[in-house]
Scaffold this active site. Structure first.
Site, short mmCIF file in Angstrom:
data_model
loop_
_atom_site.label_atom_id
_atom_site.label_comp_id
_atom_site.label_asym_id
_atom_site.label_seq_id
_atom_site.Cartn_x
_atom_site.Cartn_y
_atom_site.Cartn_z
NE ARG A 197 55.84 90.00 -13.53
CZ ARG A 197 56.40 89.57 -12.39
NH1 ARG A 197 56.50 90.38 -11.35
NH2 ARG A 197 56.82 88.34 -12.28
CE1 TYR A 200 62.63 84.15 -7.39
CE2 TYR A 200 63.83 83.34 -5.48
CZ TYR A 200 62.69 83.91 -6.03
OH TYR A 200 61.63 84.24 -5.23
C1 LIG Z 1 60.44 87.74 -5.82
C2 LIG Z 1 60.17 88.52 -4.60
C3 LIG Z 1 60.29 87.93 -3.34
C4 LIG Z 1 60.66 86.48 -3.22
O1 LIG Z 1 60.76 86.03 -1.93
P1 LIG Z 1 61.31 84.55 -1.66
O2 LIG Z 1 61.46 84.48 -0.21
O3 LIG Z 1 62.59 84.42 -2.42
O4 LIG Z 1 60.31 83.60 -2.20
C5 LIG Z 1 60.07 88.72 -2.24
N1 LIG Z 1 59.72 90.02 -2.35
C6 LIG Z 1 59.59 90.61 -3.57
C7 LIG Z 1 59.22 92.04 -3.66
C8 LIG Z 1 59.78 89.87 -4.71
O5 LIG Z 1 59.64 90.44 -5.91
#
Ligand SMILES: *Cc1c(COP(=O)(O)O)cnc(C)c1O
Length: 410
Positions: free
Chosen positions: A369, A220
């Site tokens: 950011r 996303y």
């Molecule tokens: C955005 C992000 C996530 C997101 O994890 P979800 O399980 O999709 O909520 C995880 N790790 C990093 C480093 C991110 O930037």
């Protein structure tokens, strides 16, 4: 002045990606600098969702698993993502969330080297990565060690089972040299699991050339798959048959429709599926990934560099003396596609900007950011955003009490 509005417009007119902007729905008057957190809506997604809902689900119903190829969606979209990250088509699959995929791969990888007790990660890594790591470590009987970035290489040794790193840091935007860190881990016999959440779709990646064996990434953010879009995971070809997912669902079974009691893992990457894939969400992710059609990642990255340099120069010039400190590395090879500033009132500044239709985000405790997404962001957007930031700082409007109200998701 480093860049006038007219010059910004001229840069937009000469931009090889300017037509890509039309692939997205962008609200008029809004400057969206948060595509690294939630990518914008591709126009094609709207029509495609309607089609999937009304025709595939509404009329074709359950037949669509075969007739509309629903069943192949995790692999098919995985192969499209593979093309963006330098992996072979059968090395990537779409499933679950980043958090869940981290769990599956940490536990799976741990069993490859049972004599190595340490799961190593970086202090200040994205918190879900560390939280999942703590739970996975407990189950896999690993000891989670979290060390400062500059101590990681020193800590790598014969005890290290798995090195868990986020390629581009979510806050500062600092980037690891993937090939180099993988090489260092490999040299002591450890494996590396890369989180590509802030790099997939943002820059050219070559997982195969970097010797990467395991990775996860987000649907996303730069891939524009929609809120909560399914994530992807990558397992290098040579490891696939040696790993077993701890979440042994029927979709990862060699024969899901044989309905047998025993678990026989599917050959290859499909074994990392657990339950039934979310078809509507997968369709949105596919539309998001398809928004990259015909676009060379090198061109995206070249524009990202230019957007970053432009914004950094504009902010330096227009917002000087207001205490904004750029914490993102200046050298392109050391950073991702966002730019972050530290400011004691980053939260209020962020809220004041949002009220002025400039959407960036705040990352606690003091970081503001801005995501730079070359597919749909232009130079004039950055010029405008800087002018509004300048006005907010000069007027001191950010001090209005309404901008200090916390408790929202941003
Ligand atoms: C955005 C992000 C996530 C997101 O994890 P979800 O399980 O999709 O909520 C995880 N790790 C990093 C480093 C991110 O930037």
């Amino acid at each position: 002045m480093s860049l006038s509005a007219a010059e910004a417009r001229a840069l937009d007119a000469a931009d090889p990606l300017r037509l890509c902007r039309d692939r997205f729905v962008l609200p008029k008057g809004l400057i969206y600098l948060d595509g690294n957190s939630l990518g914008a809506l591709p126009r094609a997604t709207v029509a495609r969702q309607r089609e999937v809902v009304e025709e595939e689900w509404g009329e074709e119903l359950i037949r669509s698993w075969n007739s509309r190829f629903w069943i192949e969606a995790p692999q098919r979209i995985g192969a499209k993502i593979a093309a963006l990250i330098g992996a072979k088509p059968h090395e990537v699959i779409v499933a679950d969330s980043v958090s869940v995929n981290l769990f599956k791969l940490i536990v799976a990888a741990a069993s490859l080297a049972p004599d190595r007790p340490v799961l190593l990660s970086e202090a200040g890594n994205f918190h879900t990565d560390l939280h999942v790591a703590s739970g996975a470590a407990e189950l896999a009987k690993l000891r989670l060690e979290i060390v400062e970035r500059d101590a990681i290489e020193r800590r790598l040794d014969a005890e290290t089972n798995l090195l868990l790193l986020t390629h581009v840091h979510f806050k500062a935007g600092t980037r690891f040299d993937m090939a180099e860190m993988t090489k260092r881990a490999t040299a002591v016999g450890a494996r590396t699991l890369w989180d590509l959440s802030h790099s997939a779709g943002a820059m050219p990646l070559d997982l195969n050339a970097a010797g990467a064996e395991l990775a996860v990434g987000c649907g996303y953010k730069y891939l524009n798959g929609g809120p909560g879009a399914p994530a992807f995971l990558y397992v290098a070809e040579h490891l696939q048959e040696r790993l077993l997912s701890p979440l042994r669902g029927w979709m990862g079974h060699a024969a899901p429709f044989a309905f047998t009691d025993d678990y026989i893992p599917a050959p290859g990457i499909a074994r990392f599926l657990a339950g039934t894939p979310p078809i509507l969400s997968l369709a949105a992710l596919e539309s998001g990934v398809d928004a990259f059609a015909g676009v060379d990642m090198e061109i995206i990255w070249a524009k990202s560099i230019k957007l970053f340099d432009t914004f950094a120069a504009l902010v330096k010039e227009r917002c000087a003396g207001h205490g904004l400190l750029c914490i993102s590395p200046r050298a392109p090879e050391q950073r991702g596609s966002h730019i972050s500033f530290r400011h004691p009132h980053a939260f209020e500044l962020c809220q004041a900007l949002i009220a002025d239709n400039v959407i960036g985000d705040f990352r606690a405790p003091d970081v503001i950011r801005f995501g730079l997404t070359p597919l749909y962001l232009g130079y004039e957007d950055l010029w405008q955003a800087t002018e509004r930031l300048h006005e907010i700082l000069e007027s001191g409007r950010w001090r209005e009490p309404r901008f200090a109200v916390r408790g929202k998701v941003t």
